[in-house]
Motif scaffolding. Structure first.
Motif, PDB file in Angstrom:
ATOM      1  N   GLY A  75      24.895  44.094  45.045  1.00 23.23           N
ATOM      2  CA  GLY A  75      25.749  45.276  45.221  1.00 23.23           C
ATOM      3  C   GLY A  75      27.174  44.955  45.644  1.00 23.23           C
ATOM      4  O   GLY A  75      27.974  45.863  45.856  1.00 23.23           O
ATOM      5  N   LYS A  76      27.506  43.679  45.762  1.00 26.65           N
ATOM      6  CA  LYS A  76      28.847  43.258  46.186  1.00 26.65           C
ATOM      7  C   LYS A  76      29.591  42.652  45.003  1.00 26.65           C
ATOM      8  O   LYS A  76      29.015  41.935  44.174  1.00 26.65           O
ATOM      9  CB  LYS A  76      28.777  42.221  47.304  1.00 26.65           C
ATOM     10  N   ASN A  77      30.906  42.937  44.930  1.00 26.27           N
ATOM     11  CA  ASN A  77      31.729  42.398  43.851  1.00 26.27           C
ATOM     12  C   ASN A  77      32.265  41.018  44.230  1.00 26.27           C
ATOM     13  O   ASN A  77      32.891  40.845  45.283  1.00 26.27           O
ATOM     14  CB  ASN A  77      32.911  43.330  43.569  1.00 26.27           C
ATOM     15  N   LEU A  78      32.019  40.045  43.356  1.00 28.34           N
ATOM     16  CA  LEU A  78      32.509  38.685  43.549  1.00 28.34           C
ATOM     17  C   LEU A  78      33.442  38.317  42.403  1.00 28.34           C
ATOM     18  O   LEU A  78      33.248  38.749  41.266  1.00 28.34           O
ATOM     19  CB  LEU A  78      31.357  37.690  43.599  1.00 28.34           C
ATOM     20  N   LEU A  79      34.447  37.511  42.722  1.00 25.90           N
ATOM     21  CA  LEU A  79      35.401  37.026  41.725  1.00 25.90           C
ATOM     22  C   LEU A  79      35.118  35.538  41.505  1.00 25.90           C
ATOM     23  O   LEU A  79      35.250  34.740  42.425  1.00 25.90           O
ATOM     24  CB  LEU A  79      36.827  37.233  42.240  1.00 25.90           C
ATOM     25  N   GLU A  80      34.695  35.185  40.303  1.00 24.17           N
ATOM     26  CA  GLU A  80      34.323  33.807  40.002  1.00 24.17           C
ATOM     27  C   GLU A  80      35.306  33.191  39.020  1.00 24.17           C
ATOM     28  O   GLU A  80      35.636  33.791  37.994  1.00 24.17           O
ATOM     29  CB  GLU A  80      32.904  33.750  39.428  1.00 24.17           C
ATOM     30  N   PHE A  81      35.765  31.965  39.317  1.00 24.58           N
ATOM     31  CA  PHE A  81      36.731  31.287  38.461  1.00 24.58           C
ATOM     32  C   PHE A  81      36.789  29.817  38.880  1.00 24.58           C
ATOM     33  O   PHE A  81      36.216  29.428  39.900  1.00 24.58           O
ATOM     34  CB  PHE A  81      38.123  31.921  38.595  1.00 24.58           C
ATOM     35  N   THR A  82      37.484  29.014  38.109  1.00 24.88           N
ATOM     36  CA  THR A  82      37.706  27.606  38.435  1.00 24.88           C
ATOM     37  C   THR A  82      39.194  27.399  38.682  1.00 24.88           C
ATOM     38  O   THR A  82      40.012  27.731  37.822  1.00 24.88           O
ATOM     39  CB  THR A  82      37.238  26.679  37.294  1.00 24.88           C
TER      40      THR A  82
END
Length: 418
Positions: A276-283
């Motif tokens: 239910g939580k928004n995560l920002l994924e990137f390199t």
């Protein structure tokens, strides 16, 4: 007598093969292992590699390539072992031999001994390790050196980088109105080049280690939470579409703490919902670290306004131009100390850093978001979390980045004694 074999030891469907060295010394058996750069699929290794009567021509070709590569590295490691003292053979030794196999040393006589020529060779050595932005910075230093060489008529060899060069180079740069820290950064890079040349066997000046470089402390600015609210609350009608786009990026950068090379690449595809939580994924472009950071409500607000999408990506140059205008319109005009790029003369196209006191909006650049995040949330979010989010390697580096001294840390500690 030593033997080498190869194993597929990963749980992934495709991975680098592991090299295992087995030998007996003074009645004791040793087994050492390290990774190779040869990548194959688990299916190929277990089901196809050792099949002798292979009918598929593509698999046959692959078998030949893999076998040939494995034979070469086995021969290299066994030859090295035969010349080594078995008492000194350990995992690090094996790793070094594999590294030497893939990156054999180049004879010094094949390498350039002039500074400019070795800069190009250095970039070849570091290919794949440095980012495009670092290459641009290297090129800036190289162009400065070319101008210095033209002005002085000196063809710089690596052995010429001594104390006299330092004085001459600093004098030239001062005459050309370069900022002291710009000169220090260039000298630091030149020393790095010379140290690398020395590490591969090229002669350098015996005075190289005596070249001391001082970096002047520059007051770094950031946008406080109050200033960010002020920017966020400006009526959108006061901005053009381009400025509104840049304003949203500015807020995003100040609540994610990332470099422009990273945040300008954010898209809705980088958002993942977990529990239910928004995560920002990137390199991260610079560090190559895979990141997953929490999405701040301020960022979510912008995404919701834009139907789940990030603002439009723009160039670094345009962004730096627009965010200054955004902050000017928002009234971020407190006079602060800092440095900005200015023309050397009114009609000149040459820019140099000018130090002094200026309205804050004039000093705003793309880096202010990262520094604002780190400075604003220090003391609110545990430092270990902040260090992870910004990508700093150590907590010490992070604290230096936001300008925290031992006295500042001591004062922070007093809060826990009250």
């Amino acid at each position: 007598m030593a033997t080498v074999n190869f194993l597929f030891r990963s749980t992934k469907t495709e991975a680098n093969l592991t090299l295992r060295l087995l030998f007996r010394h003074q009645g004791k058996d040793y087994v050492l292992a390290t990774s190779t750069q040869l990548k194959v699929t688990k299916h190929y290794w277990e089901k196809q590699h050792n099949v002798k009567k292979q009918k598929d021509i593509n698999v046959m070709n692959l078998q030949h390539e893999v076998t040939e590569s494995l034979n070469k590295i086995e021969k290299h490691v066994i030859a090295a072992f035969n010349f080594a003292n078995p008492d000194l053979v350990d995992k690090k030794w094996l790793q070094d031999q594999v590294e030497l196999y893939y990156n054999p040393p180049i004879e010094p006589k094949q390498l350039p001994i002039d500074l400019l020529g070795y800069i190009d060779k250095y970039l070849e050595f570091k290919k794949g390790e440095i980012t495009s932005n670092t290459k641009k910075k290297v090129n800036v230093v190289k162009q400065l050196l070319k101008r210095y060489i033209t002005a002085t008529g000196k063809r710089l060899k690596l052995t010429d980088i001594d104390l006299n060069f330092k004085l001459s180079f600093e004098k030239y740069c001062a005459e050309q109105l370069y900022a002291a820290n710009t000169v220090s950064t260039a000298l630091k890079f030149i020393k790095t080049i010379c140290n690398h040349a020395q590490s591969v066997g090229i002669n350098v000046s015996p005075q190289l280690g005596k070249i001391k470089i001082k970096q002047l402390e520059v007051k770094s600015i950031f946008l406080s939470f109050d200033e960010l609210d002020k920017i966020e609350n400006v009526e959108e009608s006061k901005f053009t579409d381009s400025l509104l786009n840049a304003r949203d990026w500015l807020i995003i950068s100040c609540y994610t703490g990332q470099r422009i090379s990273d945040f300008m690449k954010f898209t809705h595809k980088n958002i993942r919902v977990e529990e239910g939580k928004n995560l920002l994924e990137f390199t991260q472009v610079k560090t190559k670290k895979k990141m997953a950071i929490a999405v701040h409500p301020k960022v979510l607000k912008i995404l919701n306004k834009r139907r789940g999408h990030f603002p439009k990506a723009i160039s670094d140059q345009k962004y730096n131009e627009y965010v200054k205008k955004v902050c000017e319109i928002a009234g971020i005009d407190e006079v602060v100390s800092g440095s900005k790029k200015s023309k050397t003369t009114e009609n000149s196209k040459i820019y140099r850093k000018e130090e002094g006191s200026f309205p804050k909006w004039q000093l705003v650049t793309s880096h202010i978001g990262r520094r604002s995040f780190a400075s604003n949330f220090y003391g609110i979010i545990p430092t270990s979390y902040l260090t992870y989010a910004t990508g700093h390697s150590t907590e010490t580096m992070f604290l230096t980045y936001i300008g925290k001294s031992n006295k500042d840390l001591a004062l922070e500690m007093t809060k826990y004694f009250e």
